[in-house]
Design an enzyme around this catalytic site. Sequence first.
Site, short mmCIF file in Angstrom:
data_model
loop_
_atom_site.label_atom_id
_atom_site.label_comp_id
_atom_site.label_asym_id
_atom_site.label_seq_id
_atom_site.Cartn_x
_atom_site.Cartn_y
_atom_site.Cartn_z
N ILE A 24 23.53 37.07 80.76
CA ILE A 24 25.11 37.08 81.23
C ILE A 24 24.88 37.77 82.80
O ILE A 24 23.95 38.74 83.05
CB ILE A 24 25.64 38.59 80.51
CG1 ILE A 24 25.19 38.26 79.28
CG2 ILE A 24 27.07 38.58 81.18
CD1 ILE A 24 26.24 36.96 78.38
N ASP A 61 15.05 45.42 79.21
CA ASP A 61 14.44 44.83 80.14
C ASP A 61 14.31 45.36 81.45
O ASP A 61 15.28 45.78 82.34
CB ASP A 61 14.85 42.81 80.16
CG ASP A 61 14.33 42.82 81.94
OD1 ASP A 61 13.98 42.58 82.21
OD2 ASP A 61 15.35 41.79 82.06
N VAL A 97 20.08 37.67 74.29
CA VAL A 97 21.21 37.64 74.87
C VAL A 97 21.34 39.29 75.61
O VAL A 97 20.41 39.75 74.97
CB VAL A 97 22.91 37.60 74.17
CG1 VAL A 97 23.87 38.31 75.35
CG2 VAL A 97 23.50 36.54 73.51
N LYS A 98 20.57 38.82 77.15
CA LYS A 98 20.44 39.88 77.65
C LYS A 98 21.68 39.87 78.86
O LYS A 98 22.39 38.80 79.09
CB LYS A 98 19.30 39.35 78.54
CG LYS A 98 19.28 40.73 79.44
CD LYS A 98 17.22 40.41 80.53
CE LYS A 98 17.28 39.53 81.38
NZ LYS A 98 16.39 39.30 81.66
N THR A 99 22.13 41.29 78.62
CA THR A 99 23.70 42.16 79.10
C THR A 99 23.37 43.16 79.58
O THR A 99 22.27 43.93 79.60
CB THR A 99 24.39 42.01 78.55
OG1 THR A 99 25.87 41.77 79.07
CG2 THR A 99 24.41 42.58 76.94
#
Length: 296
Positions: free
Chosen positions: A176, A252, A204-206
């Site tokens: 994202i 991350d 999903v990375k947000t």
Amino acid sequence: MAEKKGVKVEKNYQTDVPFKTNGNFHVKGAANLDWGMKKRLANIFSPRGGNTLMFAFDHGSFMGSVSGLERLDILIPQLIDHFDVLMAARGALRTCVKPNFRKGIVLRVSAGASMLNEDLSREIISVNIEEAIRINADCMAVQVFIGARGQLLSINNLSSVINEGSKYSIPTLGVIDLGKDTEHSSQYFKLATRIVAELGANIVKTYYCDDFDEVVAACPVPVIVAERNKLDEKDALSMAYKSIQSGACGLDMGSNIFQCSNPVAMADAVGKIVHNKYSDAQAWEYFCDKIKKGGK
């Protein structure tokens, strides 16, 4: 098609109820996937706790020579053993990561304008599935710009990568990204993460936000939290702790690692939060102790 008008706003996310899986595989939402998908996801998420610590250094693909990443050939060997998975562009992988690296690889497959361009949201798919297979990637990463001018293009990019990856059991990570004209509220992140997951992304990375436990509860696949900007070490550890406490399956960390005065000590301190259930205070104490010992 449902209309906005009359849609109930208040929702019950039941954040105290764990995600219901149909099986005992440790990765959220992956119980019904095939063996190859599970094998690659298991290379990313630790079976002993279900979490992951990712080191992203794909910044150079649109930012050029970033402070702290000037010499990947020097930095990566120092940090490679302190993370579960690397996220990078193919050029950096082939030139600066030894092929005997045994942990997870997330290959960035989308690319767009450089920082010289005002609109970064119009990306293309720059790496095809055959190249991902040659690199033996465990996952393919695509930037997704929900609410930005390039939204439709990025959704098309994500969908095409998911479709190709599914043929060869390679998962997709939807990243994202923040459109500059988008209100970055918890409601936005609930919308964006849910859209990306329902399109078929396996991860999903947000970004962390208020009510993040609701964002995680509403997303049926693992959520990894990325850093929004460089923080001082204590604040970065606090953000990491709150993310994991809210249900994130991983972190991350990029600039908060490679721009830290002691990247190894910081990576290990964050790892204690991700895998050893350290509080932010315990991780900070661990970090300070490592600094006193010269980072070893």
